[in-house]
Design a protein around this motif. Sequence first.
Motif, PDB file in Angstrom:
ATOM      1  N   THR A 112       0.822  -1.209   0.000  1.00  0.00           N
ATOM      2  CA  THR A 112       0.000   0.000   0.000  1.00  0.00           C
ATOM      3  C   THR A 112       0.855   1.257   0.000  1.00  0.00           C
ATOM      4  O   THR A 112       1.908   1.298   0.653  1.00  0.00           O
ATOM      5  N   CYS A 113       0.384   2.294  -0.660  1.00  0.00           N
ATOM      6  CA  CYS A 113       1.027   3.611  -0.597  1.00  0.00           C
ATOM      7  C   CYS A 113       0.645   4.246   0.738  1.00  0.00           C
ATOM      8  O   CYS A 113      -0.533   4.465   1.011  1.00  0.00           O
ATOM      9  N   ILE A 114       1.647   4.517   1.577  1.00  0.00           N
ATOM     10  CA  ILE A 114       1.359   5.047   2.913  1.00  0.00           C
ATOM     11  C   ILE A 114       1.734   6.518   3.070  1.00  0.00           C
ATOM     12  O   ILE A 114       1.341   7.154   4.046  1.00  0.00           O
ATOM     13  N   ALA A 115       2.507   7.063   2.106  1.00  0.00           N
ATOM     14  CA  ALA A 115       2.891   8.468   2.210  1.00  0.00           C
ATOM     15  C   ALA A 115       3.348   8.973   0.848  1.00  0.00           C
ATOM     16  O   ALA A 115       3.786   8.197  -0.002  1.00  0.00           O
ATOM     17  N   VAL A 116       3.231  10.279   0.671  1.00  0.00           N
ATOM     18  CA  VAL A 116       3.794  10.962  -0.492  1.00  0.00           C
ATOM     19  C   VAL A 116       4.639  12.097   0.066  1.00  0.00           C
ATOM     20  O   VAL A 116       4.140  12.934   0.822  1.00  0.00           O
ATOM     21  N   GLU A 117       5.901  12.100  -0.276  1.00  0.00           N
ATOM     22  CA  GLU A 117       6.834  13.106   0.220  1.00  0.00           C
ATOM     23  C   GLU A 117       7.381  13.896  -0.958  1.00  0.00           C
ATOM     24  O   GLU A 117       7.323  13.444  -2.105  1.00  0.00           O
ATOM     25  N   ASN A 118       7.933  15.050  -0.666  1.00  0.00           N
ATOM     26  CA  ASN A 118       8.644  15.807  -1.681  1.00  0.00           C
ATOM     27  C   ASN A 118       9.828  16.461  -0.995  1.00  0.00           C
ATOM     28  O   ASN A 118       9.662  17.335  -0.155  1.00  0.00           O
ATOM     29  N   PHE A 119      11.026  15.997  -1.357  1.00  0.00           N
ATOM     30  CA  PHE A 119      12.243  16.487  -0.735  1.00  0.00           C
ATOM     31  C   PHE A 119      12.939  17.540  -1.601  1.00  0.00           C
ATOM     32  O   PHE A 119      14.078  17.873  -1.383  1.00  0.00           O
ATOM     33  N   GLY A 120      12.241  18.034  -2.622  1.00  0.00           N
ATOM     34  CA  GLY A 120      12.771  19.099  -3.451  1.00  0.00           C
ATOM     35  C   GLY A 120      12.844  18.771  -4.925  1.00  0.00           C
ATOM     36  O   GLY A 120      12.582  19.615  -5.761  1.00  0.00           O
ATOM     37  N   ALA A 121      13.209  17.551  -5.277  1.00  0.00           N
ATOM     38  CA  ALA A 121      13.373  17.209  -6.697  1.00  0.00           C
ATOM     39  C   ALA A 121      12.046  16.818  -7.338  1.00  0.00           C
ATOM     40  O   ALA A 121      11.693  17.302  -8.403  1.00  0.00           O
ATOM     41  N   SER A 122      11.319  15.914  -6.703  1.00  0.00           N
ATOM     42  CA  SER A 122      10.019  15.467  -7.212  1.00  0.00           C
ATOM     43  C   SER A 122       9.304  14.724  -6.101  1.00  0.00           C
ATOM     44  O   SER A 122       9.877  14.441  -5.053  1.00  0.00           O
ATOM     45  N   ASP A 123       8.060  14.378  -6.355  1.00  0.00           N
ATOM     46  CA  ASP A 123       7.312  13.601  -5.373  1.00  0.00           C
ATOM     47  C   ASP A 123       7.890  12.189  -5.285  1.00  0.00           C
ATOM     48  O   ASP A 123       8.388  11.636  -6.276  1.00  0.00           O
ATOM     49  N   VAL A 124       7.810  11.629  -4.081  1.00  0.00           N
ATOM     50  CA  VAL A 124       8.302  10.281  -3.821  1.00  0.00           C
ATOM     51  C   VAL A 124       7.210   9.532  -3.067  1.00  0.00           C
ATOM     52  O   VAL A 124       6.679  10.039  -2.076  1.00  0.00           O
ATOM     53  N   VAL A 142       9.787   5.164  -3.918  1.00  0.00           N
ATOM     54  CA  VAL A 142       9.936   5.164  -5.370  1.00  0.00           C
ATOM     55  C   VAL A 142       9.571   6.561  -5.883  1.00  0.00           C
ATOM     56  O   VAL A 142       8.628   7.176  -5.390  1.00  0.00           O
ATOM     57  N   PRO A 143      10.350   7.074  -6.843  1.00  0.00           N
ATOM     58  CA  PRO A 143      10.023   8.406  -7.361  1.00  0.00           C
ATOM     59  C   PRO A 143       8.713   8.362  -8.150  1.00  0.00           C
ATOM     60  O   PRO A 143       8.413   7.395  -8.840  1.00  0.00           O
ATOM     61  N   MET A 144       7.939   9.416  -8.049  1.00  0.00           N
ATOM     62  CA  MET A 144       6.672   9.502  -8.773  1.00  0.00           C
ATOM     63  C   MET A 144       6.968  10.076 -10.163  1.00  0.00           C
ATOM     64  O   MET A 144       6.649  11.226 -10.467  1.00  0.00           O
ATOM     65  N   THR A 145       7.628   9.249 -10.979  1.00  0.00           N
ATOM     66  CA  THR A 145       7.942   9.612 -12.360  1.00  0.00           C
ATOM     67  C   THR A 145       7.258   8.624 -13.286  1.00  0.00           C
ATOM     68  O   THR A 145       6.876   7.527 -12.858  1.00  0.00           O
ATOM     69  N   LYS A 146       7.114   8.982 -14.530  1.00  0.00           N
ATOM     70  CA  LYS A 146       6.452   8.110 -15.508  1.00  0.00           C
ATOM     71  C   LYS A 146       7.225   6.795 -15.672  1.00  0.00           C
ATOM     72  O   LYS A 146       6.629   5.751 -15.901  1.00  0.00           O
ATOM     73  N   GLU A 147       8.556   6.850 -15.537  1.00  0.00           N
ATOM     74  CA  GLU A 147       9.365   5.637 -15.662  1.00  0.00           C
ATOM     75  C   GLU A 147       9.126   4.684 -14.492  1.00  0.00           C
ATOM     76  O   GLU A 147       9.034   3.478 -14.676  1.00  0.00           O
ATOM     77  N   ALA A 148       9.052   5.227 -13.287  1.00  0.00           N
ATOM     78  CA  ALA A 148       8.896   4.391 -12.096  1.00  0.00           C
ATOM     79  C   ALA A 148       7.444   4.013 -11.830  1.00  0.00           C
ATOM     80  O   ALA A 148       7.155   2.919 -11.362  1.00  0.00           O
ATOM     81  N   VAL A 149       6.535   4.937 -12.112  1.00  0.00           N
ATOM     82  CA  VAL A 149       5.104   4.724 -11.854  1.00  0.00           C
ATOM     83  C   VAL A 149       4.350   5.020 -13.161  1.00  0.00           C
ATOM     84  O   VAL A 149       3.880   6.134 -13.375  1.00  0.00           O
ATOM     85  N   PRO A 150       4.257   4.004 -14.038  1.00  0.00           N
ATOM     86  CA  PRO A 150       3.643   4.253 -15.336  1.00  0.00           C
ATOM     87  C   PRO A 150       2.131   4.467 -15.295  1.00  0.00           C
ATOM     88  O   PRO A 150       1.565   5.013 -16.234  1.00  0.00           O
ATOM     89  N   GLU A 151       1.495   4.067 -14.191  1.00  0.00           N
ATOM     90  CA  GLU A 151       0.032   4.189 -14.153  1.00  0.00           C
ATOM     91  C   GLU A 151      -0.473   4.243 -12.720  1.00  0.00           C
ATOM     92  O   GLU A 151       0.100   3.648 -11.819  1.00  0.00           O
ATOM     93  N   TRP A 152      -1.550   5.012 -12.526  1.00  0.00           N
ATOM     94  CA  TRP A 152      -2.245   5.045 -11.242  1.00  0.00           C
ATOM     95  C   TRP A 152      -3.699   5.375 -11.497  1.00  0.00           C
ATOM     96  O   TRP A 152      -4.059   5.936 -12.512  1.00  0.00           O
ATOM     97  N   GLY A 153      -4.514   4.994 -10.569  1.00  0.00           N
ATOM     98  CA  GLY A 153      -5.965   5.209 -10.656  1.00  0.00           C
ATOM     99  C   GLY A 153      -6.593   4.554  -9.444  1.00  0.00           C
ATOM    100  O   GLY A 153      -6.501   5.067  -8.336  1.00  0.00           O
TER     101      GLY A 153
END
Length: 164
Positions: A112-124, A142-153
Amino acid sequence: MPNTTVTLAAISGAHGVTGEVRLKLFADSIDSLKQYKSFNDGALTVKSLRPTKDGAIARFAEINDRNAAEKLRSTLLTVPREALPPLGEGEYYYSDLLGLPCVSTEGTDLGTCIAVENFGASDVLEIQLPPEDGKPGKKFMVPMTKEAVPEWGDHIVIDADFVI
């Protein structure tokens, strides 16, 4: 949507003696807060709001002194989800990701996704793996980038190369 309210800020403490409070912003800027006249289902009515280098200072009609302001420390400022502006392609609200099940591109249950952080570069995203041997699962980010997270919904798909 998973939540009916979205948190835009939190009261971090009193500011001065007249009832003003310091805010930690979870929104992009103070402008994201200024469009709302009240928070928490009308319990807090905004009288004034100004930026600071670390967030914002707010005055609420219901708070008239430092003691009342101190009692609000850690109070989250929420608005109804439907009051937020519509999202563009590839955009998301953090609250929409929290609690979503996660799977790898190979179909493995990642927890499960338990948190979304942003340390300056992008969401994690912080993901907690399923429990193992009666113990809570380990966590990974995991970084919230298209390469790492190709899909969500209704769930989050994480590229297997980014899984620990």
